[in-house]
Design an enzyme around this catalytic site. Structure first.
Site, PDB file in Angstrom:
ATOM      1  N   LYS A 181     -12.584  10.825   1.003  1.00  0.00           N
ATOM      2  CA  LYS A 181     -12.891  12.254   0.872  1.00  0.00           C
ATOM      3  C   LYS A 181     -12.488  12.718  -0.523  1.00  0.00           C
ATOM      4  CE  LYS A 181     -10.808  16.150   1.713  1.00  0.00           C
ATOM      5  NZ  LYS A 181     -11.418  17.004   0.676  1.00  0.00           N
ATOM      6  N   GLU A 256       1.148  10.350  -2.870  1.00  0.00           N
ATOM      7  CA  GLU A 256       1.430  10.476  -4.318  1.00  0.00           C
ATOM      8  C   GLU A 256       1.299  11.962  -4.616  1.00  0.00           C
ATOM      9  OE1 GLU A 256       1.166  11.191  -7.792  1.00  0.00           O
ATOM     10  OE2 GLU A 256      -0.720  10.089  -7.982  1.00  0.00           O
ATOM     11  N   CYS A 290      -0.348  14.706 -12.479  1.00  0.00           N
ATOM     12  CA  CYS A 290       0.854  14.675 -11.637  1.00  0.00           C
ATOM     13  C   CYS A 290       2.076  14.240 -12.428  1.00  0.00           C
ATOM     14  CB  CYS A 290       0.642  13.815 -10.404  1.00  0.00           C
ATOM     15  SG  CYS A 290      -0.032  12.203 -10.766  1.00  0.00           S
ATOM     16  N   GLU A 391       5.823  22.942 -10.230  1.00  0.00           N
ATOM     17  CA  GLU A 391       4.688  22.274 -10.854  1.00  0.00           C
ATOM     18  C   GLU A 391       3.613  23.309 -11.189  1.00  0.00           C
ATOM     19  OE1 GLU A 391       2.041  19.644  -8.472  1.00  0.00           O
ATOM     20  OE2 GLU A 391       2.397  18.167 -10.051  1.00  0.00           O
TER      21      GLU A 391
HETATM   22  P1  NDP Z   1      -4.143  19.901  -2.402  1.00  0.00           P
HETATM   23  O1  NDP Z   1      -2.971  18.998  -2.355  1.00  0.00           O
HETATM   24  O2  NDP Z   1      -4.168  21.007  -1.427  1.00  0.00           O
HETATM   25  O3  NDP Z   1      -5.494  19.059  -2.195  1.00  0.00           O
HETATM   26  C1  NDP Z   1      -5.633  17.711  -2.562  1.00  0.00           C
HETATM   27  C2  NDP Z   1      -6.652  17.056  -1.631  1.00  0.00           C
HETATM   28  O4  NDP Z   1      -6.207  17.176  -0.279  1.00  0.00           O
HETATM   29  C3  NDP Z   1      -8.035  17.697  -1.656  1.00  0.00           C
HETATM   30  O5  NDP Z   1      -9.014  16.691  -1.466  1.00  0.00           O
HETATM   31  C4  NDP Z   1      -7.978  18.633  -0.465  1.00  0.00           C
HETATM   32  O6  NDP Z   1      -9.247  18.970   0.017  1.00  0.00           O
HETATM   33  C5  NDP Z   1      -7.198  17.820   0.535  1.00  0.00           C
HETATM   34  N1  NDP Z   1      -6.520  18.610   1.581  1.00  0.00           N
HETATM   35  C6  NDP Z   1      -6.136  19.907   1.553  1.00  0.00           C
HETATM   36  N2  NDP Z   1      -5.526  20.259   2.690  1.00  0.00           N
HETATM   37  C7  NDP Z   1      -5.498  19.156   3.468  1.00  0.00           C
HETATM   38  C8  NDP Z   1      -4.979  18.862   4.765  1.00  0.00           C
HETATM   39  N3  NDP Z   1      -4.358  19.787   5.492  1.00  0.00           N
HETATM   40  N4  NDP Z   1      -5.137  17.623   5.251  1.00  0.00           N
HETATM   41  C9  NDP Z   1      -5.735  16.673   4.509  1.00  0.00           C
HETATM   42  N5  NDP Z   1      -6.254  16.879   3.290  1.00  0.00           N
HETATM   43  C10 NDP Z   1      -6.134  18.101   2.770  1.00  0.00           C
HETATM   44  O7  NDP Z   1      -4.268  20.433  -3.880  1.00  0.00           O
HETATM   45  P2  NDP Z   1      -5.193  21.598  -4.456  1.00  0.00           P
HETATM   46  O8  NDP Z   1      -6.425  20.948  -4.925  1.00  0.00           O
HETATM   47  O9  NDP Z   1      -5.352  22.728  -3.502  1.00  0.00           O
HETATM   48  O10 NDP Z   1      -4.307  22.072  -5.700  1.00  0.00           O
HETATM   49  C11 NDP Z   1      -3.188  22.902  -5.474  1.00  0.00           C
HETATM   50  C12 NDP Z   1      -2.020  22.463  -6.317  1.00  0.00           C
HETATM   51  O11 NDP Z   1      -1.629  21.156  -5.972  1.00  0.00           O
HETATM   52  C13 NDP Z   1      -2.301  22.369  -7.812  1.00  0.00           C
HETATM   53  O12 NDP Z   1      -2.128  23.598  -8.414  1.00  0.00           O
HETATM   54  C14 NDP Z   1      -1.296  21.368  -8.277  1.00  0.00           C
HETATM   55  O13 NDP Z   1      -0.071  21.989  -8.538  1.00  0.00           O
HETATM   56  C15 NDP Z   1      -1.119  20.463  -7.088  1.00  0.00           C
HETATM   57  N6  NDP Z   1      -1.861  19.200  -7.227  1.00  0.00           N
HETATM   58  C16 NDP Z   1      -1.143  18.113  -7.545  1.00  0.00           C
HETATM   59  C17 NDP Z   1      -1.788  16.921  -7.715  1.00  0.00           C
HETATM   60  C18 NDP Z   1      -1.026  15.719  -8.106  1.00  0.00           C
HETATM   61  O14 NDP Z   1      -1.617  14.692  -8.434  1.00  0.00           O
HETATM   62  N7  NDP Z   1       0.280  15.778  -8.074  1.00  0.00           N
HETATM   63  C19 NDP Z   1      -3.242  16.763  -7.583  1.00  0.00           C
HETATM   64  C20 NDP Z   1      -3.898  18.005  -7.202  1.00  0.00           C
HETATM   65  C21 NDP Z   1      -3.207  19.149  -7.035  1.00  0.00           C
HETATM   66  P3  NDP Z   1      -9.700  20.533   0.088  1.00  0.00           P
HETATM   67  O15 NDP Z   1      -9.648  21.016  -1.312  1.00  0.00           O
HETATM   68  O16 NDP Z   1     -11.060  20.466   0.671  1.00  0.00           O
HETATM   69  O17 NDP Z   1      -8.755  21.247   0.949  1.00  0.00           O
END
Ligand code: NDP
Length: 497
Positions: A181, A256, A290, A391
């Site tokens: 996904k 991660e 990250c 973050e």
């Molecule tokens: P999320 O962690 O919410 O989303 C990452 C992935 O998880 C997306 O594919 C999302 O899909 C999916 N997801 C969301 N909710 C669920 C759930 N309950 N169960 C399973 N999968 C889920 O990050 P965001 O994209 O909303 O970003 C928000 C913040 O997260 C950023 O501002 C940043 O600070 C942090 N972030 C950190 C990352 C890292 O590598 N450390 C990477 C991305 C974000 P969907 O969008 O459809 O919900």
């Protein structure tokens, strides 16, 4: 060429077929640098997750992939690497348009993606078990590593194809089948990976890809009883929900998650090299990374010189058109993320941090007025400020001053996260003392580069658990089976009856 025409319609990959979402739904996917519509993306529902999980289960249970000779599996994974390499220029451009990152960054990622598939093609034939010391006379015992089953791979938007490759390649090497996904805002390169995988000879149903825009989609993957393992990259908050949900069906989980990683600069560092590395550590991928080294811990003896050089060189960074080969900071991928960066900069000012530069929307012309660009930003902060603890996931550096090695270590470890750190020092003894004391999954010494295929990557503390990219990662997609054989001449009759 893996180009997607403007307003193309994309499909889900389920059981080897490209299909519409079961209810026909789709959403518009935009280029964050221009605001232009890129594609109409199939918007899957829980029903489509069901179909994808069933297809992956069936493909696993028939054993077409999981029991295929490891050497044949390796050849198919290697073929995927070759096709990715052939199409790298087009894939990099597609990633740029979907994500907003600079083309130079995307090209570097494509090279790492090819390396990742090549590395795990090699690992497929080396997922060895052990022969074990005999537990009793007449016994022979060994372990085999078998694929864990169906993997749900959930990927964020900051490195769409790269982070998909970190999960798909080792899962394939172990013999697993996959429901992938991608993030809703950046699904396009994952779909190209699906096409390449089929072309490379991956049996149908081994890799399934569901795109969609609702939060419930990821949740449905994590809940699904036919899925055995979740490999997730994203925020710590969502990672906690994933772990809690996955516990209901006792899925294996790799997380991660977020970070607030430090660059620690000692007074014996090569200051110019440290400035160059620290700039890259925070502003690479517009800080949407990250392992971004977003906290700059600098010794008081060199602090002023360091800040002055950092500020001067940050002013030379080229922000703008992601498709321009000279660009170093591209667009912010999502409007929610853009708002979040703006809110953190405001909170920094409100809490009394000293803004050194940036802190505003970057003005980028030439057809990019609709794009989301943020200026390279830096604050001098106190350890309790939110911008020094949370973050931000944007191009925002936070400076903190330290007086000695012990304080540097204490400040670095004063975080709920523990993903990565850079140490800048010419003193070997100090480097190794500090590296040992840091509670982080990676320590990069005199370099901002912290991530390479073959080197385990993952977090301590709330940065997650499990490791990606290493050889042992294949083990995290495997179950260990112990086989104990009695070979003695005299039959065993424990009850003697
Ligand atoms: P999320 O962690 O919410 O989303 C990452 C992935 O998880 C997306 O594919 C999302 O899909 C999916 N997801 C969301 N909710 C669920 C759930 N309950 N169960 C399973 N999968 C889920 O990050 P965001 O994209 O909303 O970003 C928000 C913040 O997260 C950023 O501002 C940043 O600070 C942090 N972030 C950190 C990352 C890292 O590598 N450390 C990477 C991305 C974000 P969907 O969008 O459809 O919900």
């Amino acid at each position: 060429m893996a180009t997607i025409a403007a307003t193309a319609k994309t499909h889900l990959l389920i059981g080897g077929a490209w299909v519409d979402a079961s209810d026909g739904a789709s959403y518009q996917n935009r280029n964050p640098a221009t605001g232009a519509t890129l594609a109409h993306v199939a918007s899957a529902s829980a029903q489509d997750v069901e179909a994808a999980a069933r297809a992956a289960r069936k493909a696993f249970d028939t054993g077409k992939w999981s029991t295929m000779a490891a050497s044949r599996r390796a050849k198919i994974i290697y073929k995927i690497a070759q096709l990715l390499a052939e199409r790298a220029p087009a894939l990099a451009l597609l990633e740029v348009r979907d994500n907003g990152k600079p083309i130079a960054t995307a090209k570097g990622e494509l090279s790492a993606i090819v390396d990742t598939f090549e590395f795990y093609a090699g690992a497929a034939t080396k997922n060895y078990g052990d022969t074990l010391p005999s537990p009793m006379p007449g016994y022979f015992a060994y372990t085999v590593h078998e694929p864990v089953g169906v993997v749900g791979a959930i990927v964020p938007w900051n490195f769409p194809l790269l982070l998909a490759s970190w999960k798909v390649a080792p899962a394939l090497a172990a013999g697993c089948t996959i429901v992938l996904k991608p993030a809703p805002s950046t699904p396009l390169t994952a779909l190209e990976l699906g096409k390449i995988a089929i072309e490379a000879g991956l049996p149908e149903g081994v890799l399934n890809i569901i795109t969609g825009s609702g939060r419930e989609l990821g949740q449905a993957v994590v809940e699904h009883p036919e899925i055995d393992k979740i490999a997730f990259t994203g925020s710590t908050a969502t990672g906690k929900m994933v772990a809690a949900t996955a516990a209901q069906t006792l899925k294996r989980v790799t997380l991660e998650l977020g970070g607030k990683s430090p660059s620690i600069v000692f007074d014996d560092a090569d200051i110019d090299a440290a400035v160059a590395g620290a700039l890259y550590g925070i502003y690479y991928n517009a800080g949407q990374t990250c392992e971004a080294r977003s906290r700059l811990l600098v010794h008081e003896g060199i602090y002023d010189e360091f800040v002055q050089k950092f500020t001067e060189r940050a002013g030379k960074l080229r922000i703008g058109d992601p498709e321009d080969a000279q660009t170093q900071i591209g667009a912010i991928t999502m409007s929610e993320q853009f708002e979040k960066i703006a809110a953190y900069c405001k909170s920094g000012e409100e809490e009394g941090a000293n803004r050194l530069f940036g802190g505003t929307r970057a003005q980028v012309g030439n057809g990019h007025s609709g794009g989301m660009f943020w200026d390279a930003t830096a604050f001098e902060a106190r350890p309790h400020h939110r911008i020094a603890r949370e973050e931000i996931f944007g191009p925002v550096a936070t400076f903190l001053k330290f007086t000695d090695e012990a304080q540097a270590i204490a400040l670095a470890n004063d975080s709920e996260y523990g993903l990565s750190a850079s140490i800048w020092s010419q003193n070997l003894g100090r480097v190794n003392r500090v590296a040992k004391a840091l509670r982080t999954g990676t320590v990069a010494v005199n370099t901002p580069y912290a991530v390479f295929p073959g080197i385990p990557f993952g977090g301590y503390k709330q940065s997650g658990y499990g490791r990606e990219l290493g050889f042992d990662t294949v083990r995290l997609y495997s179950e260990v089976k112990s086989v104990i054989t009695y070979m003695g001449e005299k039959p065993i009759n424990p009850f003697g009856v």
